[in-house]
Design a protein around this motif. Structure first.
Motif, PDB file in Angstrom:
ATOM      1  N   VAL A  49       0.913  -1.027   0.186  1.00 53.35           N
ATOM      2  CA  VAL A  49       0.101  -0.031   0.075  1.00 53.35           C
ATOM      3  C   VAL A  49       0.794   1.416  -0.060  1.00 53.35           C
ATOM      4  CG1 VAL A  49      -1.710   1.308   1.210  1.00 53.35           C
ATOM      5  CG2 VAL A  49      -1.721  -1.310   1.020  1.00 53.35           C
ATOM      6  N   ALA A  50       1.948   1.452   0.806  1.00 58.23           N
ATOM      7  CA  ALA A  50       2.705   2.318   0.753  1.00 58.23           C
ATOM      8  C   ALA A  50       3.435   2.867  -0.393  1.00 58.23           C
ATOM      9  CB  ALA A  50       3.720   2.220   1.936  1.00 58.23           C
ATOM     10  N   GLY A  51       3.961   1.776  -1.036  1.00 58.43           N
ATOM     11  CA  GLY A  51       4.636   1.614  -2.267  1.00 58.43           C
ATOM     12  C   GLY A  51       3.568   2.403  -3.430  1.00 58.43           C
ATOM     13  N   GLN A  52       2.449   1.997  -3.530  1.00 54.18           N
ATOM     14  CA  GLN A  52       1.441   2.680  -4.231  1.00 54.18           C
ATOM     15  C   GLN A  52       1.410   4.053  -4.146  1.00 54.18           C
ATOM     16  OE1 GLN A  52      -2.306   0.441  -4.842  1.00 54.18           O
ATOM     17  NE2 GLN A  52      -1.207  -1.486  -4.488  1.00 54.18           N
ATOM     18  N   VAL A  53       1.216   4.375  -3.114  1.00 59.21           N
ATOM     19  CA  VAL A  53       0.763   6.005  -2.468  1.00 59.21           C
ATOM     20  C   VAL A  53       2.002   6.555  -2.654  1.00 59.21           C
ATOM     21  CG1 VAL A  53       0.250   7.442  -0.403  1.00 59.21           C
ATOM     22  CG2 VAL A  53      -1.047   5.294  -0.653  1.00 59.21           C
ATOM     23  N   PHE A  54       3.373   6.216  -2.311  1.00 57.32           N
ATOM     24  CA  PHE A  54       4.615   7.027  -2.410  1.00 57.32           C
ATOM     25  C   PHE A  54       4.863   7.299  -4.098  1.00 57.32           C
ATOM     26  CE2 PHE A  54       6.587   5.140   1.572  1.00 57.32           C
ATOM     27  CZ  PHE A  54       5.602   5.814   2.393  1.00 57.32           C
ATOM     28  N   THR A  55       4.369   6.365  -4.760  1.00 57.10           N
ATOM     29  CA  THR A  55       4.698   6.229  -6.270  1.00 57.10           C
ATOM     30  C   THR A  55       4.015   7.424  -6.828  1.00 57.10           C
ATOM     31  OG1 THR A  55       5.483   4.346  -6.427  1.00 57.10           O
ATOM     32  CG2 THR A  55       4.537   5.374  -8.337  1.00 57.10           C
ATOM     33  N   ALA A  56       2.581   7.446  -6.360  1.00 59.54           N
ATOM     34  CA  ALA A  56       1.677   8.551  -6.784  1.00 59.54           C
ATOM     35  C   ALA A  56       1.933  10.105  -6.345  1.00 59.54           C
ATOM     36  CB  ALA A  56       0.212   8.237  -6.220  1.00 59.54           C
ATOM     37  N   ALA A  57       2.824  10.023  -4.962  1.00 61.27           N
ATOM     38  CA  ALA A  57       2.996  11.033  -4.417  1.00 61.27           C
ATOM     39  C   ALA A  57       4.223  11.629  -4.722  1.00 61.27           C
ATOM     40  CB  ALA A  57       3.048  10.923  -2.760  1.00 61.27           C
ATOM     41  N   THR A  58       4.991  10.825  -5.614  1.00 61.42           N
ATOM     42  CA  THR A  58       6.431  11.167  -6.230  1.00 61.42           C
ATOM     43  C   THR A  58       7.481  11.385  -4.990  1.00 61.42           C
ATOM     44  OG1 THR A  58       5.892  13.537  -6.271  1.00 61.42           O
ATOM     45  CG2 THR A  58       5.453  12.215  -8.000  1.00 61.42           C
ATOM     46  N   VAL A  59       7.236  10.739  -3.713  1.00 56.82           N
ATOM     47  CA  VAL A  59       8.211  10.650  -2.762  1.00 56.82           C
ATOM     48  C   VAL A  59       8.979   9.629  -2.567  1.00 56.82           C
ATOM     49  CG1 VAL A  59       6.759  12.404  -1.292  1.00 56.82           C
ATOM     50  CG2 VAL A  59       6.385   9.809  -0.946  1.00 56.82           C
ATOM     51  N   SER A  60       9.966   9.758  -2.131  1.00 56.90           N
ATOM     52  CA  SER A  60      11.166   8.483  -1.789  1.00 56.90           C
ATOM     53  C   SER A  60      10.923   7.586  -0.694  1.00 56.90           C
ATOM     54  CB  SER A  60      12.352   8.985  -1.909  1.00 56.90           C
ATOM     55  OG  SER A  60      12.817   9.923  -2.915  1.00 56.90           O
ATOM     56  N   TRP A  61      11.025   6.350  -0.879  1.00 52.90           N
ATOM     57  CA  TRP A  61      11.003   5.725   0.423  1.00 52.90           C
ATOM     58  C   TRP A  61      12.104   6.110   1.461  1.00 52.90           C
ATOM     59  CZ3 TRP A  61       8.291   1.484   2.122  1.00 52.90           C
ATOM     60  CH2 TRP A  61       7.317   0.879   1.098  1.00 52.90           C
ATOM     61  N   PRO A  62      11.433   6.268   2.801  1.00 49.86           N
ATOM     62  CA  PRO A  62      12.545   6.634   3.692  1.00 49.86           C
ATOM     63  C   PRO A  62      13.448   5.789   4.048  1.00 49.86           C
ATOM     64  CG  PRO A  62      10.241   7.192   4.506  1.00 49.86           C
ATOM     65  CD  PRO A  62      10.122   6.216   3.246  1.00 49.86           C
TER      66      PRO A  62
END
Length: 285
Positions: free
Chosen positions: A231-244
């Motif tokens: 879930v986090a991966g999908q949202v981070f991709t859409a948000a254009t943020v990097s994995w911490p």
């Protein structure tokens, strides 16, 4: 409204009002709270206490954001999420007292314990920061807790299963609300993107604790990580943020919130939470 069994009434219960001194009816009134054969009553009570503390403490932190959100609509949304969690806390703390044999009520658990007797994860007690910090904490907490409650919904204890079923409905909205805001911030302006990333980076050191299984937990927390990451991966991709970057907050000999080891923020939170109850023990109005 009629129900096929008494536990369904917990799922439909929508009265989340609660504060010290108001004397609301026991949220488990009329429910058979006997512990099913084969379940360890003490372990069930301890686990419900953990889950109830998570909801109670994070609800308190969310309430602090009312009047500080960027839009009026979000003032209402954050307040409603806080009330949902408060409702979950009421049910879980009441269940804890019935299961462990102490017969302690929700007020007793909330207002008559000291800091190191609370069993919430440390993520729930974090405070401060900007709106990006709040959204990151809410997204992480809701995504993890939704996966957890989904595992508990078909559980052996009908009371906890009914509470989980109610929580799943609420947490689905909580996660969606936080995800939409994280995407809005991350894929927005340069400043909003920076704040979304800052919020995630500050929150991430507390994520590992969510998936570290305590001996008294009824669900293997480690098994929830795959869904959380998906879930986090999908949202981070859409948000254009990097994995911490992975990181952990140093505990005391590896102990964590489930063992009563908290951040320096917790003592102040408990003091504020219990101030009226301590000043006016036994008061009602």
């Amino acid at each position: 409204m009629s129900f096929d069994n008494v536990y369904e009434s917990l799922i439909e219960e929508n009265d989340a009002r609660w504060a010290f001194g108001t004397g609301f009816e026991d949220p488990l009134s009329g429910v058979d709270t006997s512990v099913p054969d084969g379940l360890d009553a003490a372990a069930l009570g301890a686990y419900c206490l953990m889950l109830g503390d998570d909801a109670l403490i994070f609800s308190h932190r969310l309430q602090e954001w009312v009047t500080h959100a960027p839009e009026l609509e979000d003032e209402v949304a954050i307040a409603n999420i806080a009330l949902d969690l408060l409702g979950q806390a009421r049910l879980l703390l009441a269940r804890a007292g019935r299961a462990d044999g102490s017969d302690r009520g929700e007020d007793s658990f909330a207002f008559e314990r000291v800091e190191n007797e609370f069993r919430n994860v440390r993520l729930a007690e974090l405070d401060g920061g900007h709106f990006g910090h709040l959204i990151a904490r809410l997204f992480v907490f809701s995504t993890w807790r939704l996966a957890l409650m989904q595992e508990l919904e078909p559980g052996a204890d009908p009371v906890l299963a009914a509470i989980a079923a109610k929580a799943v409905k609420e947490l689905t909205y909580h996660r969606d609300y936080a995800a939409q805001w994280l995407i809005r911030l991350g894929d927005g302006t340069e400043v909003s993107h920076e704040r979304a990333q800052e919020g995630l980076d500050a929150t991430w050191p507390y994520v590992g604790e969510l998936f570290t299984t305590h001996p008294l937990e009824l669900v293997d927390a480690a098994t929830l990580r795959e869904e959380f990451d998906a879930v986090a991966g999908q949202v981070f991709t859409a948000a254009t943020v990097s994995w911490p970057e992975s990181g952990a907050v140093a505990g005391v000999s590896g102990r964590m919130g489930r063992d009563g080891v908290h951040t320096e923020k917790m003592g102040f939170l408990v003091g504020e939470l219990q101030s009226v109850a301590r000043a006016m023990p036994g008061a009602t109005w």
